[in-house]
Scaffold this motif. Structure first.
Motif, short mmCIF file in Angstrom:
data_model
loop_
_atom_site.label_atom_id
_atom_site.label_comp_id
_atom_site.label_asym_id
_atom_site.label_seq_id
_atom_site.Cartn_x
_atom_site.Cartn_y
_atom_site.Cartn_z
N SER A 274 -32.12 -16.93 9.20
CA SER A 274 -31.63 -15.81 9.51
C SER A 274 -32.17 -15.08 11.09
O SER A 274 -31.11 -14.14 11.30
CB SER A 274 -32.27 -14.54 9.15
OG SER A 274 -33.61 -15.17 8.46
N PHE A 275 -33.11 -15.86 11.13
CA PHE A 275 -33.93 -15.23 12.48
C PHE A 275 -32.24 -15.38 13.69
O PHE A 275 -32.78 -14.19 14.50
CB PHE A 275 -34.28 -15.83 12.96
CG PHE A 275 -35.41 -15.05 14.52
CD1 PHE A 275 -36.22 -14.10 14.06
CD2 PHE A 275 -35.83 -16.38 15.60
CE1 PHE A 275 -36.91 -13.86 15.52
CE2 PHE A 275 -36.28 -15.19 17.13
CZ PHE A 275 -36.67 -14.21 16.93
N GLY A 276 -31.57 -16.88 14.03
CA GLY A 276 -30.43 -16.07 14.42
C GLY A 276 -30.72 -16.96 15.72
O GLY A 276 -29.78 -17.28 17.16
N ARG A 277 -31.97 -17.88 16.39
CA ARG A 277 -31.93 -18.83 17.30
C ARG A 277 -32.80 -19.58 17.02
O ARG A 277 -33.84 -19.54 16.20
CB ARG A 277 -31.99 -17.65 18.54
CG ARG A 277 -33.68 -16.93 18.30
CD ARG A 277 -33.64 -16.91 19.51
NE ARG A 277 -33.94 -17.02 20.61
CZ ARG A 277 -34.70 -16.02 21.73
NH1 ARG A 277 -34.84 -14.79 21.79
NH2 ARG A 277 -35.39 -17.20 22.68
N GLY A 278 -33.10 -20.71 17.83
CA GLY A 278 -33.98 -21.88 17.18
C GLY A 278 -35.20 -21.76 18.41
O GLY A 278 -35.07 -21.51 19.40
N VAL A 279 -36.32 -21.28 17.00
CA VAL A 279 -37.80 -21.11 18.19
C VAL A 279 -38.70 -21.94 16.97
O VAL A 279 -38.47 -21.24 15.68
CB VAL A 279 -37.83 -19.84 17.87
CG1 VAL A 279 -39.71 -19.36 18.47
CG2 VAL A 279 -37.14 -18.67 18.79
N LEU A 280 -39.30 -22.57 17.91
CA LEU A 280 -40.86 -23.08 16.98
C LEU A 280 -41.92 -22.06 16.56
O LEU A 280 -42.28 -21.69 18.22
CB LEU A 280 -41.08 -24.55 17.28
CG LEU A 280 -42.21 -25.07 16.71
CD1 LEU A 280 -41.43 -25.16 15.38
CD2 LEU A 280 -42.21 -26.51 17.50
N LEU A 281 -43.11 -21.63 16.32
CA LEU A 281 -43.53 -21.31 15.96
C LEU A 281 -44.79 -21.54 15.78
O LEU A 281 -44.90 -22.77 14.73
CB LEU A 281 -43.19 -19.98 14.88
CG LEU A 281 -42.22 -18.82 15.14
CD1 LEU A 281 -41.46 -19.36 14.29
CD2 LEU A 281 -43.64 -17.72 14.57
N VAL A 282 -46.55 -21.62 16.49
CA VAL A 282 -47.17 -22.29 15.84
C VAL A 282 -48.63 -21.45 15.72
O VAL A 282 -48.38 -20.11 16.47
CB VAL A 282 -47.76 -23.51 17.12
CG1 VAL A 282 -48.92 -24.16 17.37
CG2 VAL A 282 -46.57 -24.13 17.37
N THR A 283 -49.96 -21.22 15.04
CA THR A 283 -50.53 -20.98 15.03
C THR A 283 -51.38 -21.72 14.65
O THR A 283 -51.71 -22.62 14.51
CB THR A 283 -50.63 -20.02 13.84
OG1 THR A 283 -51.41 -18.84 13.60
CG2 THR A 283 -50.24 -20.76 12.30
N GLY A 284 -52.59 -21.29 15.24
CA GLY A 284 -54.12 -22.06 14.49
C GLY A 284 -55.37 -21.29 15.46
O GLY A 284 -55.00 -20.14 15.72
N ALA A 285 -56.64 -22.07 15.66
CA ALA A 285 -57.35 -21.10 16.60
C ALA A 285 -58.37 -20.17 15.91
O ALA A 285 -58.62 -19.32 16.40
CB ALA A 285 -56.88 -20.78 17.79
N ARG A 286 -58.22 -20.51 14.15
CA ARG A 286 -58.63 -20.13 13.55
C ARG A 286 -59.63 -19.71 13.64
O ARG A 286 -60.81 -20.79 13.60
CB ARG A 286 -58.76 -20.06 12.49
CG ARG A 286 -58.22 -19.17 11.12
CD ARG A 286 -57.58 -19.42 9.77
NE ARG A 286 -57.82 -18.56 8.58
CZ ARG A 286 -58.07 -18.81 7.11
NH1 ARG A 286 -58.57 -19.49 6.90
NH2 ARG A 286 -57.43 -17.59 6.20
N HIS A 287 -60.55 -18.17 13.75
CA HIS A 287 -62.33 -18.21 13.49
C HIS A 287 -62.51 -16.56 13.37
O HIS A 287 -61.49 -15.68 12.81
CB HIS A 287 -62.36 -18.07 14.99
CG HIS A 287 -61.84 -17.22 15.76
ND1 HIS A 287 -60.62 -17.40 15.89
CD2 HIS A 287 -61.99 -15.94 16.51
CE1 HIS A 287 -59.89 -16.34 16.67
NE2 HIS A 287 -61.41 -15.67 17.38
#
Length: 380
Positions: A274-287
């Protein structure tokens, strides 16, 4: 936090002009998923509800979310099981399942059904994955062992899989919930900052625009804006970085939702269709907040990992978000100590608010309406 991927140019939700000294059945502080879900449930049951928030709908922790509404939740279930009996972990899963199902109904076709994975690399991660597998199966989740050849084509992994989970745009969902609440008769005040909350002589919220009253006040903020119950000492604030990338060339984004075992808490998910474009999300570095010598270095390290590991192209957004973890790993939901039954709250989702928030809203709305529901699981 810089603007997240989800904060695109959008027409603001039209709320209601603030009227000082207005009185309602319930005043909700916070227009994220918790506050809006609670508002929808109450307003559709005929309760007079007002929502106040200092920012626009879906800002804060909701707007910083990765958009993964999953019951697998990385290593959360294993961590819970290490400190609590199996019955509590199952109740937690059941409550999150109920919240996820409610969210799926509201999101409809805007949510993608995907497989969630908890993954690791090498023999050293096997004990952690085994603990996740055992806790999930004990709680009744149909976990299966998976042995995919890669994540994004470059890194061998072992993974545990749970099918039929949700990927969605959390800000678009928030806007949809706000519209549903307004349609059901709720009042929405954005750009109104709550500064204090009181329980006497009735529920009262002081704001920078004046005071608003409610028989009940719900604090649907990341952490309560009052020290009643000392929840600032019973939770710890955790910060993570998130980066959105275009895909490299014509490569398609990985189809699942991936959470890695390990202290960094890295996750990978493609934006929903539904966002309408190909995007990859990465999360991390949690602290823990305040513990990092350099936030910039943490973000750069996450970006470098993504470029080494995944078929990503240009970076298009970078932001950080904050969530709260309770001292015993179980979310706090319900009446606030010394609140005389007039103050209620929810906090401590530890990064998994898209299922915990509607689950908390179910409990809060039932308690406010005086409804006893033996069919709804309680995880506290």
């Amino acid at each position: 936090m810089t603007s997240s991927l989800w904060h695109r140019d959008q027409t603001p939700i039209v709320g209601t002009p603030f009227a000082p000294d207005a009185r309602h059945d319930v005043v909700i502080v916070g227009a994220g998923i918790t506050g809006l879900s609670t508002a929808v449930m109450l307003a559709e049951a005929g309760v007079d509800v007002a929502i106040v928030d200092a920012g626009p709908v879906g800002q804060g922790a909701t707007g910083a979310s990765m958009g993964m509404a999953s019951l697998l939740q990385g290593t959360t279930l294993a961590a819970l099981r290490a400190h609590h009996p199996a019955g509590l972990v199952k109740a937690y899963v059941d409550a999150n399942r109920a919240g996820q199902e409610w969210l799926a109904e509201r999101a409809g076709a805007a949510a993608d059904r995907r497989t969630a994975f908890t993954f690791g690399r090498g023999l050293s991660t096997d004990p952690a994955l085994d603990a996740v597998r055992d806790a999930a199966r004990e709680a009744g989740l149909p976990i299966r062992e998976d042995a995919p050849g890669d994540l994004g084509g470059r890194t061998p992994v072992r993974a545990l899989a749970l099918d039929d989970q949700l990927a969605l745009d959390p800000v678009a969902l928030s806007r949809s919930l706000a519209e549903a609440a307004l349609a059901a008769g709720a009042t929405l005040h954005t750009g109104v900052r709550a500064t204090d909350v009181r329980a006497l002589p009735t529920g009262r919220v002081d704001t920078d625009h004046g005071t608003i009253f409610g028989d009940t006040v719900v604090l649907a903020t990341g952490t309560p804006i009052t020290r009643r119950g000392l929840y600032d000492l019973k939770t710890r604030a955790l910060r993570s970085w998130a980066i959105a990338f275009e895909m490299e060339g014509d490569v398609e984004a990985p189809g699942g939702m991936w959470s890695e075992v390990g202290t960094d808490g890295r996750s990978v998910v493609a934006a929903p269709s539904s966002f309408g474009r190909g995007v990859l999300l990465v999360t991390g570095a949690r602290h823990p907040v305040g513990s990092a010598p350099s936030e910039v270095a943490l973000a750069e390290g996450l970006a470098a990992w993504a470029r080494r590991t995944l078929p990503v192209g240009a970076e298009i957004a970078r932001w950080s978000g904050q969530d709260y973890q309770s001292h015993n790993l179980v979310p706090f939901v319900g009446g606030m100590p010394r609140g005389l039954g007039r103050l209620r709250f929810a906090t401590g989702y530890a990064g998994w608010g898209l299922t915990n928030a509607p689950a908390a809203a179910m409990r809060l709305s039932d308690e406010i309406r005086g409804v006893s529901r033996s069919d709804r699981p309680q995880w506290m």
